[in-house]
Design a protein around this motif. Sequence first.
Motif, PDB file in Angstrom:
ATOM      1  N   HIS A  75      35.485  11.799  41.635  1.00 55.93           N
ATOM      2  CA  HIS A  75      35.259  12.955  42.516  1.00 55.93           C
ATOM      3  C   HIS A  75      35.382  12.603  43.994  1.00 55.93           C
ATOM      4  O   HIS A  75      34.761  13.235  44.857  1.00 55.93           O
ATOM      5  N   ASN A  76      36.188  11.596  44.296  1.00 59.14           N
ATOM      6  CA  ASN A  76      36.496  11.243  45.675  1.00 59.14           C
ATOM      7  C   ASN A  76      37.787  11.922  46.107  1.00 59.14           C
ATOM      8  O   ASN A  76      38.562  12.417  45.275  1.00 59.14           O
ATOM      9  N   ILE A  77      38.042  11.959  47.412  1.00 63.03           N
ATOM     10  CA  ILE A  77      39.271  12.534  47.947  1.00 63.03           C
ATOM     11  C   ILE A  77      40.377  11.478  47.840  1.00 63.03           C
ATOM     12  O   ILE A  77      40.272  10.399  48.413  1.00 63.03           O
ATOM     13  N   LYS A  78      41.439  11.793  47.126  1.00 57.77           N
ATOM     14  CA  LYS A  78      42.523  10.827  46.942  1.00 57.77           C
ATOM     15  C   LYS A  78      43.826  11.256  47.622  1.00 57.77           C
ATOM     16  O   LYS A  78      44.782  10.491  47.665  1.00 57.77           O
ATOM     17  N   TRP A  79      43.855  12.444  48.169  1.00 58.23           N
ATOM     18  CA  TRP A  79      45.014  12.970  48.912  1.00 58.23           C
ATOM     19  C   TRP A  79      44.531  14.195  49.651  1.00 58.23           C
ATOM     20  O   TRP A  79      43.707  14.963  49.140  1.00 58.23           O
ATOM     21  N   TYR A  80      45.036  14.413  50.870  1.00 62.83           N
ATOM     22  CA  TYR A  80      44.648  15.632  51.582  1.00 62.83           C
ATOM     23  C   TYR A  80      45.669  15.946  52.672  1.00 62.83           C
ATOM     24  O   TYR A  80      46.414  15.078  53.129  1.00 62.83           O
ATOM     25  N   LYS A  94      29.269  20.495  33.218  1.00 64.15           N
ATOM     26  CA  LYS A  94      29.033  19.603  34.350  1.00 64.15           C
ATOM     27  C   LYS A  94      29.154  20.402  35.636  1.00 64.15           C
ATOM     28  O   LYS A  94      29.940  21.349  35.723  1.00 64.15           O
ATOM     29  N   GLU A  95      28.359  20.025  36.634  1.00 64.87           N
ATOM     30  CA  GLU A  95      28.518  20.582  37.971  1.00 64.87           C
ATOM     31  C   GLU A  95      28.626  19.435  38.955  1.00 64.87           C
ATOM     32  O   GLU A  95      27.718  18.612  39.069  1.00 64.87           O
ATOM     33  N   VAL A  96      29.741  19.367  39.653  1.00 64.64           N
ATOM     34  CA  VAL A  96      30.022  18.282  40.581  1.00 64.64           C
ATOM     35  C   VAL A  96      29.592  18.692  41.979  1.00 64.64           C
ATOM     36  O   VAL A  96      30.124  19.657  42.543  1.00 64.64           O
ATOM     37  N   SER A  97      28.625  17.985  42.547  1.00 68.90           N
ATOM     38  CA  SER A  97      28.225  18.207  43.932  1.00 68.90           C
ATOM     39  C   SER A  97      29.189  17.427  44.822  1.00 68.90           C
ATOM     40  O   SER A  97      29.150  16.199  44.869  1.00 68.90           O
ATOM     41  N   LEU A  98      30.049  18.139  45.529  1.00 71.94           N
ATOM     42  CA  LEU A  98      31.088  17.472  46.312  1.00 71.94           C
ATOM     43  C   LEU A  98      30.519  16.697  47.487  1.00 71.94           C
ATOM     44  O   LEU A  98      30.996  15.617  47.819  1.00 71.94           O
ATOM     45  N   ILE A  99      29.495  17.240  48.143  1.00 75.71           N
ATOM     46  CA  ILE A  99      28.931  16.538  49.289  1.00 75.71           C
ATOM     47  C   ILE A  99      28.315  15.207  48.852  1.00 75.71           C
ATOM     48  O   ILE A  99      28.455  14.177  49.519  1.00 75.71           O
ATOM     49  N   ASP A 100      27.651  15.179  47.702  1.00 75.86           N
ATOM     50  CA  ASP A 100      27.089  13.931  47.176  1.00 75.86           C
ATOM     51  C   ASP A 100      28.194  12.942  46.843  1.00 75.86           C
ATOM     52  O   ASP A 100      28.116  11.757  47.188  1.00 75.86           O
ATOM     53  N   PHE A 130      26.828  24.059  50.433  1.00 70.86           N
ATOM     54  CA  PHE A 130      27.849  23.070  50.097  1.00 70.86           C
ATOM     55  C   PHE A 130      28.504  23.446  48.772  1.00 70.86           C
ATOM     56  O   PHE A 130      27.837  23.900  47.843  1.00 70.86           O
ATOM     57  N   GLY A 131      29.805  23.248  48.692  1.00 70.43           N
ATOM     58  CA  GLY A 131      30.544  23.627  47.502  1.00 70.43           C
ATOM     59  C   GLY A 131      30.343  22.667  46.344  1.00 70.43           C
ATOM     60  O   GLY A 131      30.148  21.459  46.534  1.00 70.43           O
ATOM     61  N   THR A 132      30.380  23.211  45.144  1.00 68.75           N
ATOM     62  CA  THR A 132      30.367  22.421  43.914  1.00 68.75           C
ATOM     63  C   THR A 132      31.513  22.887  43.023  1.00 68.75           C
ATOM     64  O   THR A 132      32.094  23.960  43.241  1.00 68.75           O
ATOM     65  N   ILE A 133      31.836  22.092  42.027  1.00 70.04           N
ATOM     66  CA  ILE A 133      32.802  22.493  41.005  1.00 70.04           C
ATOM     67  C   ILE A 133      32.079  22.538  39.670  1.00 70.04           C
ATOM     68  O   ILE A 133      31.570  21.517  39.198  1.00 70.04           O
ATOM     69  N   MET A 134      32.002  23.716  39.083  1.00 71.72           N
ATOM     70  CA  MET A 134      31.367  23.880  37.774  1.00 71.72           C
ATOM     71  C   MET A 134      32.426  23.831  36.681  1.00 71.72           C
ATOM     72  O   MET A 134      33.442  24.525  36.763  1.00 71.72           O
ATOM     73  N   ILE A 135      32.189  23.006  35.693  1.00 69.20           N
ATOM     74  CA  ILE A 135      33.063  22.913  34.520  1.00 69.20           C
ATOM     75  C   ILE A 135      32.346  23.616  33.379  1.00 69.20           C
ATOM     76  O   ILE A 135      31.286  23.171  32.919  1.00 69.20           O
ATOM     77  N   ILE A 136      32.913  24.728  32.928  1.00 65.27           N
ATOM     78  CA  ILE A 136      32.215  25.650  32.029  1.00 65.27           C
ATOM     79  C   ILE A 136      33.043  25.876  30.766  1.00 65.27           C
ATOM     80  O   ILE A 136      34.257  26.102  30.832  1.00 65.27           O
TER      81      ILE A 136
END
Length: 400
Positions: free
Chosen positions: A255-260, A184-190, A169-175
């Motif tokens: 970290h929710n989907i607001k547009w797609y 911070k590392e955002v777990s998108l699935i969570d 599952f993908g995450t977004i790491m802020i480095i």
Amino acid sequence: EPFISSFEVYFDLDLDKKLGERKLRKGINKSSPEFDTNFSLINKPSESFDKYLFIKQDNSGPVLMDNPNNIVWTWNLNKFRNPSKIIPYHLFENGDLILGRYESKGLFRINKDGKILWNKNYYNHHWISLDDENLYVPGTLFIDRQDLKDKIYEGSFVKNCKSEHKSRFGTIMIIDKKNGGLKKEVSLIDAFYKDSKSKEIIEKFSYNCNDTFHLNDVRVLTNQEAKFFYNGQKGDFLVSFRHLDMIALIDKKKHNIKWYVQGKFKYQHSPRITKNGTVLIFDNYYEGKRSRIVEIDIGSKEIVGYFSNKDFKFFSNTRGRIQLFDNKIFVQSSDQGEIFEIICEDTKYLSDEKCKSKFLYSSIFSSFYPNTGVSVEGKYVKDKIYIGDFYKKLNFFEIK
């Protein structure tokens, strides 16, 4: 890898020489016979660039070029094992590079001479973006089948995943780009499964429990870009989910989907926001074995234009990258090893009729590619491109 590299640097050792040459693993290190390219040795692009091309081909290290046949700078990656698997993500004006180890752990910043400024044991995948302070890097979270049942995915398709291996599952790491610290590392699935609307979207389009998202790009929005979205904010993330055929805007805090947008492209890469309030996307599978650059209006989510380079071969099964730079559109057809500019006249949006391509680079018979030659079938050999971006303002070298 980070430990070995630091050890070698600290003690001024070259373990390749002491222990013998390590065999390169298979994977990205395979050249391809000429069956999908538009050029040969005779007619490939040779015109000088009006800027610099920073390029990494699969079988060679990162270099800077001022024309397709001339290198003006090479980075020394001798302190890395299997240096051809070290992928550059960004070039700074002073010559520093952000590097990642291909499909593995290891994120680095080196200077122009190859000195490692920092190294971190982060699992990274594909392309990144950055702002004044941070890097935004696609990461990966691996969860085994048993652990899926213990998490928040109750009632979801991933709970009963039949995978024999860990699910990805993908995450977004802020480095922190200066020292490599993980802020911070955002777990998108969570995050998605904690938000009912986001969960509904994911459940509707997901089909692959082994690699549900395949996150392949993260773009952090500027203030101007955010204004094109009715609820956008500076710092939100525009992401590309290859296995959902979806691009999405992720809220920077919740970290929710607001547009797609989903289903108007297939196995896509590289969403880029234009000044017209549209998004350009590398649509890998447009028609059979053809790709295109598709343009979608952010407000309506409708396709307003596309460019398929119909007079030439254009198909990249993997990768595919768009660069908006200097008010121009550059396209990297990764598998073909080609880069071209899209030039349009009398049209607001992309159009096959009113736009044309100008090819700038072909990797076929690259002058710096060591195993250039002829395949067993007697065809030309070319290389794939991992990244090929243009730069103008660089201050770390002098042209003599």
